[in-house]
Each structure stands twice: as C-alpha cells, then as structure tokens.
Motif scaffolding. Structure first.
Motif, PDB file in Angstrom:
ATOM      1  N   TYR A 269     -11.115 -10.305  -2.048  1.00 18.71           N
ATOM      2  CA  TYR A 269     -11.487  -8.954  -1.638  1.00 18.71           C
ATOM      3  C   TYR A 269     -10.625  -8.491  -0.462  1.00 18.71           C
ATOM      4  O   TYR A 269     -10.167  -7.340  -0.429  1.00 18.71           O
ATOM      5  CB  TYR A 269     -12.965  -8.923  -1.244  1.00 18.71           C
ATOM      6  N   GLU A 270     -10.393  -9.386   0.505  1.00 17.13           N
ATOM      7  CA  GLU A 270      -9.538  -9.032   1.638  1.00 17.13           C
ATOM      8  C   GLU A 270      -8.120  -8.728   1.179  1.00 17.13           C
ATOM      9  O   GLU A 270      -7.489  -7.778   1.653  1.00 17.13           O
ATOM     10  CB  GLU A 270      -9.527 -10.180   2.654  1.00 17.13           C
ATOM     11  N   LEU A 271      -7.615  -9.529   0.217  1.00 15.17           N
ATOM     12  CA  LEU A 271      -6.271  -9.271  -0.308  1.00 15.17           C
ATOM     13  C   LEU A 271      -6.205  -7.913  -0.992  1.00 15.17           C
ATOM     14  O   LEU A 271      -5.243  -7.144  -0.790  1.00 15.17           O
ATOM     15  CB  LEU A 271      -5.875 -10.384  -1.279  1.00 15.17           C
ATOM     16  N   SER A 272      -7.211  -7.597  -1.808  1.00 14.31           N
ATOM     17  CA  SER A 272      -7.212  -6.294  -2.483  1.00 14.31           C
ATOM     18  C   SER A 272      -7.325  -5.151  -1.483  1.00 14.31           C
ATOM     19  O   SER A 272      -6.676  -4.111  -1.646  1.00 14.31           O
ATOM     20  CB  SER A 272      -8.370  -6.237  -3.480  1.00 14.31           C
ATOM     21  N   GLN A 273      -8.126  -5.338  -0.411  1.00 15.93           N
ATOM     22  CA  GLN A 273      -8.231  -4.303   0.608  1.00 15.93           C
ATOM     23  C   GLN A 273      -6.910  -4.097   1.333  1.00 15.93           C
ATOM     24  O   GLN A 273      -6.493  -2.964   1.589  1.00 15.93           O
ATOM     25  CB  GLN A 273      -9.320  -4.681   1.624  1.00 15.93           C
ATOM     26  N   GLU A 274      -6.232  -5.192   1.669  1.00 17.49           N
ATOM     27  CA  GLU A 274      -4.937  -5.086   2.335  1.00 17.49           C
ATOM     28  C   GLU A 274      -3.921  -4.372   1.446  1.00 17.49           C
ATOM     29  O   GLU A 274      -3.119  -3.557   1.927  1.00 17.49           O
ATOM     30  CB  GLU A 274      -4.417  -6.479   2.708  1.00 17.49           C
ATOM     31  N   MET A 275      -3.953  -4.663   0.158  1.00 15.78           N
ATOM     32  CA  MET A 275      -3.010  -4.016  -0.746  1.00 15.78           C
ATOM     33  C   MET A 275      -3.323  -2.533  -0.904  1.00 15.78           C
ATOM     34  O   MET A 275      -2.422  -1.715  -1.045  1.00 15.78           O
ATOM     35  CB  MET A 275      -3.025  -4.718  -2.108  1.00 15.78           C
TER      36      MET A 275
ATOM     37  N   SER B 140       4.436  -0.608  -8.364  1.00 12.67           N
ATOM     38  CA  SER B 140       5.658  -0.319  -7.623  1.00 12.67           C
ATOM     39  C   SER B 140       6.770   0.140  -8.554  1.00 12.67           C
ATOM     40  O   SER B 140       7.500   1.091  -8.237  1.00 12.67           O
ATOM     41  CB  SER B 140       6.105  -1.571  -6.862  1.00 12.67           C
ATOM     42  N   ILE B 141       6.897  -0.518  -9.707  1.00  7.52           N
ATOM     43  CA  ILE B 141       7.925  -0.122 -10.667  1.00  7.52           C
ATOM     44  C   ILE B 141       7.663   1.297 -11.157  1.00  7.52           C
ATOM     45  O   ILE B 141       8.576   2.122 -11.274  1.00  7.52           O
ATOM     46  CB  ILE B 141       7.955  -1.123 -11.838  1.00  7.52           C
ATOM     47  N   ALA B 142       6.385   1.590 -11.445  1.00  2.00           N
ATOM     48  CA  ALA B 142       6.046   2.936 -11.923  1.00  2.00           C
ATOM     49  C   ALA B 142       6.321   3.987 -10.846  1.00  2.00           C
ATOM     50  O   ALA B 142       6.858   5.066 -11.137  1.00  2.00           O
ATOM     51  CB  ALA B 142       4.578   2.980 -12.341  1.00  2.00           C
ATOM     52  N   ILE B 143       5.968   3.661  -9.581  1.00  2.67           N
ATOM     53  CA  ILE B 143       6.221   4.608  -8.495  1.00  2.67           C
ATOM     54  C   ILE B 143       7.711   4.820  -8.304  1.00  2.67           C
ATOM     55  O   ILE B 143       8.184   5.952  -8.091  1.00  2.67           O
ATOM     56  CB  ILE B 143       5.567   4.106  -7.195  1.00  2.67           C
ATOM     57  N   GLU B 144       8.482   3.733  -8.384  1.00  2.00           N
ATOM     58  CA  GLU B 144       9.930   3.861  -8.216  1.00  2.00           C
ATOM     59  C   GLU B 144      10.545   4.699  -9.324  1.00  2.00           C
ATOM     60  O   GLU B 144      11.395   5.556  -9.072  1.00  2.00           O
ATOM     61  CB  GLU B 144      10.566   2.469  -8.187  1.00  2.00           C
TER      62      GLU B 144
ATOM     63  N   LEU C  84      -4.561  -0.619   1.402  1.00  2.00           N
ATOM     64  CA  LEU C  84      -4.247   0.098   2.629  1.00  2.00           C
ATOM     65  C   LEU C  84      -2.771   0.436   2.745  1.00  2.00           C
ATOM     66  O   LEU C  84      -2.399   1.295   3.534  1.00  2.00           O
ATOM     67  CB  LEU C  84      -4.682  -0.724   3.851  1.00  2.00           C
ATOM     68  N   HIS C  85      -1.919  -0.263   1.979  1.00  6.94           N
ATOM     69  CA  HIS C  85      -0.491   0.015   2.013  1.00  6.94           C
ATOM     70  C   HIS C  85      -0.193   1.242   1.164  1.00  6.94           C
ATOM     71  O   HIS C  85      -0.503   1.280  -0.026  1.00  6.94           O
ATOM     72  CB  HIS C  85       0.310  -1.182   1.490  1.00  6.94           C
ATOM     73  N   GLU C  86       0.405   2.250   1.794  1.00  6.75           N
ATOM     74  CA  GLU C  86       0.795   3.443   1.054  1.00  6.75           C
ATOM     75  C   GLU C  86       2.193   3.311   0.457  1.00  6.75           C
ATOM     76  O   GLU C  86       2.510   3.953  -0.534  1.00  6.75           O
ATOM     77  CB  GLU C  86       0.748   4.662   1.981  1.00  6.75           C
ATOM     78  N   ASP C  87       3.015   2.471   1.083  1.00  2.00           N
ATOM     79  CA  ASP C  87       4.376   2.276   0.612  1.00  2.00           C
ATOM     80  C   ASP C  87       4.407   1.069  -0.316  1.00  2.00           C
ATOM     81  O   ASP C  87       4.163  -0.064   0.105  1.00  2.00           O
ATOM     82  CB  ASP C  87       5.312   2.051   1.804  1.00  2.00           C
TER      83      ASP C  87
ATOM     84  N   LEU D 116       4.794  -2.928   0.544  1.00  8.33           N
ATOM     85  CA  LEU D 116       3.743  -3.857   0.143  1.00  8.33           C
ATOM     86  C   LEU D 116       4.330  -5.085  -0.532  1.00  8.33           C
ATOM     87  O   LEU D 116       3.870  -6.211  -0.300  1.00  8.33           O
ATOM     88  CB  LEU D 116       2.753  -3.151  -0.788  1.00  8.33           C
ATOM     89  N   ILE D 117       5.344  -4.899  -1.372  1.00  7.42           N
ATOM     90  CA  ILE D 117       5.971  -6.053  -2.041  1.00  7.42           C
ATOM     91  C   ILE D 117       6.555  -7.006  -1.008  1.00  7.42           C
ATOM     92  O   ILE D 117       6.439  -8.228  -1.125  1.00  7.42           O
ATOM     93  CB  ILE D 117       7.040  -5.561  -3.031  1.00  7.42           C
ATOM     94  N   GLN D 118       7.178  -6.470   0.034  1.00  5.12           N
ATOM     95  CA  GLN D 118       7.741  -7.325   1.073  1.00  5.12           C
ATOM     96  C   GLN D 118       6.656  -8.054   1.855  1.00  5.12           C
ATOM     97  O   GLN D 118       6.860  -9.190   2.291  1.00  5.12           O
ATOM     98  CB  GLN D 118       8.598  -6.484   2.022  1.00  5.12           C
ATOM     99  N   ASP D 119       5.508  -7.408   2.044  1.00  9.60           N
ATOM    100  CA  ASP D 119       4.437  -8.005   2.841  1.00  9.60           C
ATOM    101  C   ASP D 119       3.525  -8.924   2.030  1.00  9.60           C
ATOM    102  O   ASP D 119       2.730  -9.665   2.629  1.00  9.60           O
ATOM    103  CB  ASP D 119       3.586  -6.907   3.475  1.00  9.60           C
TER     104      ASP D 119
END
Length: 527
Positions: free
Chosen positions: A132-138, A247-251, A140-143, A147-150
């Motif tokens: 749940y914490e991992l999903s919340q952290e993901m 990320s691929i779709a956004i790119e 919260l990332h707008e970029d 997010l992939i780097q983090d």
C-alpha cells in the motif's frame, strides 16, 4: 538426533543461547516453587504444562520440547512415586507421566502452529502495508519518467532490501538503488526480457522477475536479498509493470501532443509571418509603383513615398530578425559565451543601437553597484535589452520616460527596464512571454509580432537566467531579468554573426533607400 541438532543450532546463536538459558532457569525456578509449596502431582503437571505451552508460543516447538523434557524430569523426581528418584513405580505413575508427555506434545504442536499462523498473518499484514505504501508513493509522483528513476530506491527503502535494480526495455536503460550492481546482473536482466525463464536466481545473491504486460515483457526487476515472498514479488512486479506501461503511454501521448503543438506553432508562425511580411511588402510595392508610374509627383510627395519605403523596410528587417532568432531558439543553437564586460557599457550600447526607436522618449541609465567587470554574453544580453527597449518604446506614448537599471544581488547580475506608460493589462500578464501572443491593445493597433518577449525569455534561459514582469495599469511596466555571475573562458559568438549575415541584403537595401532619399538618381525627378 534431530532434536539434538536443533538444540545445537539454537545454541549457536547468541539470542538462542539466551532463550535456552531463560527456559532452563524458568523450569528450575518453577520446580523449586512447586516443591516448597508442597504441590501434588496433578497441580505440578498442570503448572509444567502451562510452562511448556508458554515456551512454545514464544520460541517455537523445539525449545518447548526441551522445556517439556526438563519439566518431565522434575515431575518424575519430585512428584511421582518414588519421590527423589527417576524411577517410576506403579501403573498410575507411568500413566501420569505418559499423559503429561502426550499433553506436552499435543499442546506444543498446537501452540507452534498458532504461533506460525500468527507470524504468517503478521508478515502478510506488513506486506500489505508495504504494498500500500508503494502504491501511494507511486500515485504521488506526477512525473512518470521521474517515478521510473525513483522506483528502485522506493522498493529498496519500503521493503528493507540491500539493493534493487530495474531494467526498462523501451529505454534499454537500468535504474538502481545502489551503484555496486555487477554487470552480469544487467546482462541477465536484459536477456530475461528476450524470452528466458521469467523468474531467476542471479549471481551475487540477486533474485529477479520479468515484468510482463499481457504477453509482452516491458522490463525486469531484481533485488537482494530474497526477502520478498512469491506473492509479494508478483504484486510488486505487477505494479511496476503498470507504471512502466503508464510511462510508455504518457511518453507516446506527449510525443503526439508535441508533434501536434509543433505543427500548430509552425502553422501559426507561417500565418503570422505571412501576414506580417505581406503588410510591409505591400506598402513597399505600392510606394515603389507610385514612384515609377506617377506623373507630376512633387518633391514632398516623393519624399513621403521614399520615407514609407524606408520605414516598411525597417519593419521588414525587424520581422526577419525576429524570425531568425526564433528559428535559432527552436533549433536549440543559442549558446551563451561569457566574456568580462561592464554593465554600464552594455546599457549604453543597447541604447545607442536602439536610438532610432527611442528618439521620442527620455532614456536614463542607473548602475547602482560598483560597475566592476562581470562575466556574461554581451551579444545575448544586448539582444534582450534591445527587445525590451523596443517593446517599451512601442507601447508607450512619445515623451514618456524609460529607465534602465543594473545592480548585483547575491550571485546574480540583475537588470531592469522600466517605463511610465499605460502598463500591461492584468489579463495579458500571464501570457506576455508566450510565442505570438499580443495583448488586446497591441493586436488592435497592429503593434509587434508577438515574438519579442518570447525570444527574450528563451535567450535568458539559455544564459542560465530568467525574467519577470510587473505592471501597474496607468503607471507603467517594468521587466526585471538576471543572469548568474559565472566565470568561464570567453569564446566567439557565432549565432549573432549568422543573424547579421541573414539581414545583410536588407541593410544594403536600406542604405540604397537612404541614398535615394538624400540624392535621387537621374531621371527620378521627372517621375
């Protein structure tokens, strides 16, 4: 034999030694208390059974069996006849001992099973909380790219791992939470996405899994040590695969939008330049045709037409210069080449080069701090000042005041261009630095092409600086811009020379027109 091995294994750990010593002491103390109280065999057996159950729930079945053996010896020696001997006498003594041992075995197994289920439930709870914490952290990332780097660092931190590595097929890049990842792990992750076993135990203690989106691999994830259960690893892999797909779709969407925006800007540029260039060209052609065809044109009329041609040619030169600058900016060829310069000299030069458009305005220069040499690109900042001065002169009435200032603040060299004209409308303020944007008043009066302030901001960004605008309607507007005070070797600026070369034919044309206005060639008087 197995029990002895388990006991030796527990004793090999310092914490295990403490557990076994505490269990031994508790059994001895319990036996001593029961003897002093004169407990009967039934009461003693029940107390010993409670001690065995407690040890099983706290430390596991092998420690509880060890406690059961010690308690059985104490039970036999102190409470079963003959008392004071390890021998059992009579059927009742044997029956009591066997019932006690059977109860210890059953209760120990039940308590051990309950303890393991509790531990498993606790681990599942912790895994759910971490997921749940991992999903919340993901979320919260707008970029998506950030997010992939983090992601490896997030997985590393949340699941308390030593290292985590992410391979992205679309980018063919690796992202890791640490830098000490062997090259063999990278090679294995890349090979995994090409169709090998989706779950592999790699070298250096890494455990990996392929990230699948449907039937297509989008990457691979590796971590060390293998603390994640199969269920948790599957859930983490699914979440990371979704992030990669997003990320691929956004790119791809960004590329499509960028292409659309580029096409829109290209169309707007063509339309704007077509309109802006056609207006002075029409005036020039009309004036030239009149000069060539009109009969009986007096000297005053001829000078008026020549003046129109000269003014429209100047306007055409300005539009072409802005188009060249915008093309340089769009091509990312604008580079800052710093050299030691004085701010006062820069301001004087900008005013001198803009003297024609500033002829009807009162210009003052104020350098507040000591005018020591600073490292900046005089060509780029000169272009910025010329744009701002022309913008101020164009949007303020004749006779208004224009003030240029310069000062140092912290690690920046700052400039400002201020006027006391009508100011900028509050509705136009957020958009004045956008390409081709002209305020309502400017559009109605056909002033400017809407590229000057956009060029100014782009030049300052290329120089590592920035620009801000402020205005009070009816009292004037001010533009404050700055550049960092960074020293580096001076190099020649070639973009300005290219722009001057592109404007060369128009400059020549203007010089010819100036000569015509001063001394018309033979035959011109007869027109």
């Amino acid at each position: 034999m197995i029990a002895v091995m388990k006991i030796m294994e527990g004793l090999s750990d310092s914490r295990g030694v403490v557990h076994w010593l505490v269990a031994t002491m508790m059994a001895v103390i319990t036996t001593f208390v029961l003897v002093r109280l004169g407990a009967n065999p039934t009461a003693a057996g029940m107390v010993y059974l409670v001690l065995v159950v407690w040890s099983s729930t706290q430390a596991g079945i092998w420690l509880s069996l060890y406690v059961a053996v010690i308690c059985a010896l104490g039970f036999d020696y102190f409470f079963l006849p003959p008392v004071g001997s390890l021998q059992l006498s009579g059927t009742q003594a044997w029956l009591a001992m066997l019932c006690y041992l059977a109860s210890c075995m059953v209760v120990s197994r039940v308590a051990e099973r309950a303890r393991r289920q509790t531990q498993h439930a606790e681990r599942r709870r912790e895994d759910v909380e971490r997921l749940y914490e991992l999903s919340q952290e993901m979320m919260l990332h707008e970029d998506a790219a950030g997010l992939i780097q983090d992601l490896p660092r997030l997985i590393h931190r949340i699941f308390a791992l030593q290292a985590a590595v992410l391979y992205v097929c679309e980018q063919d890049r690796f992202y890791g939470s640490t830098a000490d990842v062997p090259a063999s792990v990278h090679a294995s992750l890349r090979a995994m996405t090409l169709g090998q076993n989706p779950t592999l135990s790699l070298d250096s203690g890494f455990y990996s899994t392929a990230l699948m989106l449907g039937m297509r691999p989008v990457g691979a994830l590796a971590w060390r040590p293998a603390l994640l259960s199969r269920e948790v690893a599957t859930a983490v892999s699914a979440q990371v695969a979704i992030v990669l797909a997003r990320s691929i779709a956004i790119e791809q969407t960004a590329r499509i939008e960028a292409a659309r925006e580029s096409e829109r800007l290209r169309t707007a540029l063509i339309d704007s330049l077509t309109h802006e260039l056609r207006t002075p060209l029409t005036s020039i052609r009309a004036a030239a045709s009149t000069l060539l065809e009109a009969d009986g044109l007096d000297e005053a009329g001829r000078l008026d037409l020549v003046t129109i041609v000269d003014e429209e040619a100047s306007r055409l030169d300005l539009l072409i210069g802005e188009a060249v600058e915008m093309a340089e900016i769009d091509a990312n060829v604008v580079q800052a080449h710093a050299a030691p310069q004085h701010a006062r000299a820069l301001l004087d030069q900008a005013v001198e080069e803009s003297r024609q458009i500033l002829s009807d305005h009162r210009v003052s220069i104020d350098v507040k701090s000591e005018d020591e040499p600073a490292w900046f690109d005089p060509h780029l900042l000169g272009r910025v000042l010329r744009h701002l001065l022309e913008n101020a002169a164009r949007h303020t009435p004749p006779g208004s005041r224009i003030t240029l200032r310069s000062w140092r603040s912290e690690e920046r060299l700052e400039f400002s261009v201020e006027d006391n004209g009508p100011g900028i409308d509050s509705l136009d303020m957020p958009l004045i630095f956008e390409k081709f944007y002209r305020g309502k008043k400017s559009a109605q009066k056909n002033k400017g092409s809407g590229m000057g302030l956009a060029i100014t901001r782009a030049i300052l960004i290329a120089h590592g600086g920035g620009i801000e605008a402020a205005s009070i309607p009816g009292k004037g507007a001010s533009f404050r811009f700055w550049v960092p005070l960074v020293e580096k070797e001076p190099v020649d600026d070639w973009s300005e020379s290219q722009a001057r070369a592109a404007r060369g034919p128009l400059d020549k044309f203007q010089r010819v027109l100036s000569k015509v206005s001063d001394s018309p060639p033979e035959g011109m008087d007869r027109l």
